[in-house]
Design an enzyme around this catalytic site. Structure first.
Site, PDB file in Angstrom:
ATOM      1  N   THR A   1     -28.822  -2.420 -52.485  1.00  0.00           N
ATOM      2  CA  THR A   1     -27.561  -3.158 -52.566  1.00  0.00           C
ATOM      3  C   THR A   1     -27.322  -3.959 -51.296  1.00  0.00           C
ATOM      4  O   THR A   1     -27.898  -3.675 -50.243  1.00  0.00           O
ATOM      5  CB  THR A   1     -26.354  -2.223 -52.755  1.00  0.00           C
ATOM      6  OG1 THR A   1     -26.041  -1.590 -51.503  1.00  0.00           O
ATOM      7  CG2 THR A   1     -26.595  -1.198 -53.831  1.00  0.00           C
ATOM      8  N   ASP A   2     -26.469  -4.943 -51.394  1.00  0.00           N
ATOM      9  CA  ASP A   2     -25.950  -5.596 -50.200  1.00  0.00           C
ATOM     10  C   ASP A   2     -24.916  -4.662 -49.571  1.00  0.00           C
ATOM     11  O   ASP A   2     -24.499  -3.663 -50.180  1.00  0.00           O
ATOM     12  CB  ASP A   2     -25.327  -6.939 -50.565  1.00  0.00           C
ATOM     13  CG  ASP A   2     -25.444  -7.957 -49.442  1.00  0.00           C
ATOM     14  OD1 ASP A   2     -25.534  -7.545 -48.275  1.00  0.00           O
ATOM     15  OD2 ASP A   2     -25.436  -9.164 -49.732  1.00  0.00           O
ATOM     16  N   SER A   3     -24.505  -4.953 -48.361  1.00  0.00           N
ATOM     17  CA  SER A   3     -23.604  -4.048 -47.645  1.00  0.00           C
ATOM     18  C   SER A   3     -22.180  -4.145 -48.185  1.00  0.00           C
ATOM     19  O   SER A   3     -21.746  -5.188 -48.675  1.00  0.00           O
ATOM     20  CB  SER A   3     -23.613  -4.371 -46.148  1.00  0.00           C
ATOM     21  OG  SER A   3     -23.299  -5.729 -45.935  1.00  0.00           O
TER      22      SER A   3
ATOM     23  N   CYS B   1     -26.293  -8.384 -45.958  1.00  0.00           N
ATOM     24  CA  CYS B   1     -25.863  -9.736 -46.265  1.00  0.00           C
ATOM     25  C   CYS B   1     -26.743 -10.532 -47.183  1.00  0.00           C
ATOM     26  O   CYS B   1     -26.881 -11.702 -47.031  1.00  0.00           O
ATOM     27  CB  CYS B   1     -25.639 -10.503 -44.988  1.00  0.00           C
ATOM     28  SG  CYS B   1     -24.651  -9.596 -43.790  1.00  0.00           S
TER      29      CYS B   1
END
Length: 284
Positions: free
Chosen positions: A221-223, A284
């Protein structure tokens, strides 16, 4: 394992969430948009081979990149860290990057790639930023544009053997989108997409990426998806978000070093022990 965003390219900067840091330490090449503008496959191969050696020498073995979103909305701030608006050009570059950094398969000389942001972060309505609530949705106003414009670079990366793919933030909008998905993937006769971000979207991660496109690696996942950028799942608790994401097909949660929510999800029967892991890095 030490990981980083790209470090070899001009044109990044915190304004577009691709912080630099390699100046003076790594060879410096054009920004990604500049690389795309050269339309020079051999230069791309030279760049990737030199960069791989530098990353290996420093001990950095995982890269949160490259960003292969196709730039279809000219107002989007992150266009400058894509390879441009050409699906096939971006696909060619994506293939060279994965094979150049990783080799034919991940091994002792590889720098593992986390290609982003699936399934294509470019079509942001009004160019709004999905890090913010105003940009929480994405849209596909042209029929078939998801498959025609946005997926080819990711398919090239998958075919080249990318070790990981990072999901995007925004939730696809039914109201703003023309037909994109096969009818048997629809949520209901009137609802094409489940309107949740890709990190929670089983149709996008399991049905499309793993099933249709044949991806065998892990989804990262992205943050922030467990806290401030969980678009479409704002009403869910952290354990519920963990569980929904694991069931969607996610393997690793970036920017989270607290496993208590995942443990709670398992103890409450919301997820099982074969699911995801947390990692305290990634961006990001």
């Amino acid at each position: 394992m030490i990981a980083s965003n790209p470090l070899n390219n001009l044109g990044g900067g915190n304004a577009v969430f691709e912080p630099g840091g390699g100046t003076g330490l790594f060879s410096i090449w054009p920004g990604t948009l500049g690389i795309g503008a050269t339309n020079d496959p051999q230069m791309v191969k030279d760049f990737v081979e030199i960069a791989r050696q530098e990353w290996r020498a420093t001990g950095i073995r995982k890269i949160y990149g490259y960003q292969i979103d196709v730039a279809t909305e000219p107002r989007w701030t992150r266009n400058r860290t894509t390879f441009g608006e050409g699906p096939q050009l971006s696909a060619s570059i994506a293939r060279s990057i994965v094979l150049g950094f990783q080799g034919p398969q991940v091994g002792s000389d590889s720098v593992a790639q986390t290609i982003k942001h699936f399934p294509g972060h470019g079509p942001q309505p009004l160019g709004l930023d999905a890090h913010n609530v105003e940009g929480k949705n994405t849209a596909y106003p042209t029929p078939g544009s998801l498959f025609a414009y946005h997926l080819p670079p990711f398919q090239a990366a998958v075919d080249a053997g990318t070790s990981a793919i990072m999901s995007y933030y925004p939730a696809p909008s039914n109201a703003l989108s023309a037909p994109q998905l096969p009818l048997d993937w629809w949520q209901s006769p009137t609802q094409q997409f489940e309107e949740v971000g890709a990190a929670f979207n089983k149709t996008l991660i399991t049905t499309l990426l793993r099933g249709y496109m044949g991806f065998k690696g892990y989804v990262n996942t992205d943050s922030g998806v467990l806290t401030n950028t969980g678009w479409g799942v704002e009403s869910l608790t952290v354990p519920q978000r963990f569980a929904k994401s694991v069931k969607a097909g996610v393997s690793i949660f970036s920017d989270n070093n607290d496993p208590s929510g995942l443990l709670t999800a398992v103890s409450q029967g919301l997820a099982d022990r074969s699911g995801a892991q947390t990692r305290p890095s990634g961006c990001c």
